[in-house]
Write a protein that holds these residues in place. Structure first.
Motif, PDB file in Angstrom:
ATOM      1  N   SER A 272     -15.202 -55.765  -4.466  1.00 42.05           N
ATOM      2  CA  SER A 272     -14.806 -54.999  -3.275  1.00 42.05           C
ATOM      3  C   SER A 272     -13.692 -55.709  -2.526  1.00 42.05           C
ATOM      4  O   SER A 272     -12.741 -55.074  -2.061  1.00 42.05           O
ATOM      5  N   VAL A 273     -13.800 -57.019  -2.418  1.00 40.26           N
ATOM      6  CA  VAL A 273     -12.752 -57.799  -1.738  1.00 40.26           C
ATOM      7  C   VAL A 273     -11.436 -57.672  -2.499  1.00 40.26           C
ATOM      8  O   VAL A 273     -10.371 -57.494  -1.894  1.00 40.26           O
ATOM      9  N   LEU A 274     -11.493 -57.743  -3.823  1.00 38.24           N
ATOM     10  CA  LEU A 274     -10.263 -57.608  -4.623  1.00 38.24           C
ATOM     11  C   LEU A 274      -9.655 -56.218  -4.496  1.00 38.24           C
ATOM     12  O   LEU A 274      -8.434 -56.070  -4.421  1.00 38.24           O
ATOM     13  N   ALA A 275     -10.497 -55.188  -4.469  1.00 36.25           N
ATOM     14  CA  ALA A 275      -9.986 -53.824  -4.315  1.00 36.25           C
ATOM     15  C   ALA A 275      -9.325 -53.645  -2.952  1.00 36.25           C
ATOM     16  O   ALA A 275      -8.248 -53.040  -2.846  1.00 36.25           O
ATOM     17  N   ILE A 276      -9.957 -54.174  -1.906  1.00 35.46           N
ATOM     18  CA  ILE A 276      -9.385 -54.082  -0.565  1.00 35.46           C
ATOM     19  C   ILE A 276      -8.097 -54.886  -0.480  1.00 35.46           C
ATOM     20  O   ILE A 276      -7.108 -54.448   0.116  1.00 35.46           O
ATOM     21  N   PHE A 277      -8.074 -56.070  -1.109  1.00 34.51           N
ATOM     22  CA  PHE A 277      -6.849 -56.873  -1.136  1.00 34.51           C
ATOM     23  C   PHE A 277      -5.723 -56.107  -1.835  1.00 34.51           C
ATOM     24  O   PHE A 277      -4.587 -56.104  -1.364  1.00 34.51           O
ATOM     25  N   PHE A 278      -6.031 -55.451  -2.955  1.00 33.33           N
ATOM     26  CA  PHE A 278      -5.012 -54.690  -3.682  1.00 33.33           C
ATOM     27  C   PHE A 278      -4.453 -53.569  -2.808  1.00 33.33           C
ATOM     28  O   PHE A 278      -3.236 -53.341  -2.786  1.00 33.33           O
TER      29      PHE A 278
END
Length: 91
Positions: free
Chosen positions: A5-11
């Motif tokens: 989720s953190v990676l998706a939000i970062f993207f």
């Protein structure tokens, strides 16, 4: 919050950051300049540096994602705080 989720939000913040940074820091080519190519837009940059845009977008995304995560952990602003349907229904 899961790491995916953190990676998706970062993207998402990274894409947004790159588009926000894109129009800053470029110099358009005037029509009387020898570098001007006939038919090109007057707003086209003289020297487009995509790596600079990506670096600045990455820095902006890191800051925004960190703020988002800290807000998520501490609960400063919640979905209830920004629920505008309450404003409409109360009147």
């Amino acid at each position: 919050m899961a790491i995916t989720s953190v990676l998706a939000i970062f993207f998402l913040f990274w894409i947004l950051g790159c588009f926000l940074i894109l129009p800053f820091g470029f110099e358009p080519v005037p029509r009387d300049d020898p570098d001007f190519v006939e038919g090109q837009a007057e707003s086209a940059p003289r020297h487009f540096r995509p790596w600079k845009v990506l670096l600045r977008g990455t820095i902006l995304a890191i800051v925004l994602c960190a703020l988002f995560y800290v807000n998520y952990v501490n609960g400063w602003i919640t979905a209830r705080d920004v629920d505008i349907s309450r404003l409409v229904l109360d009147n």
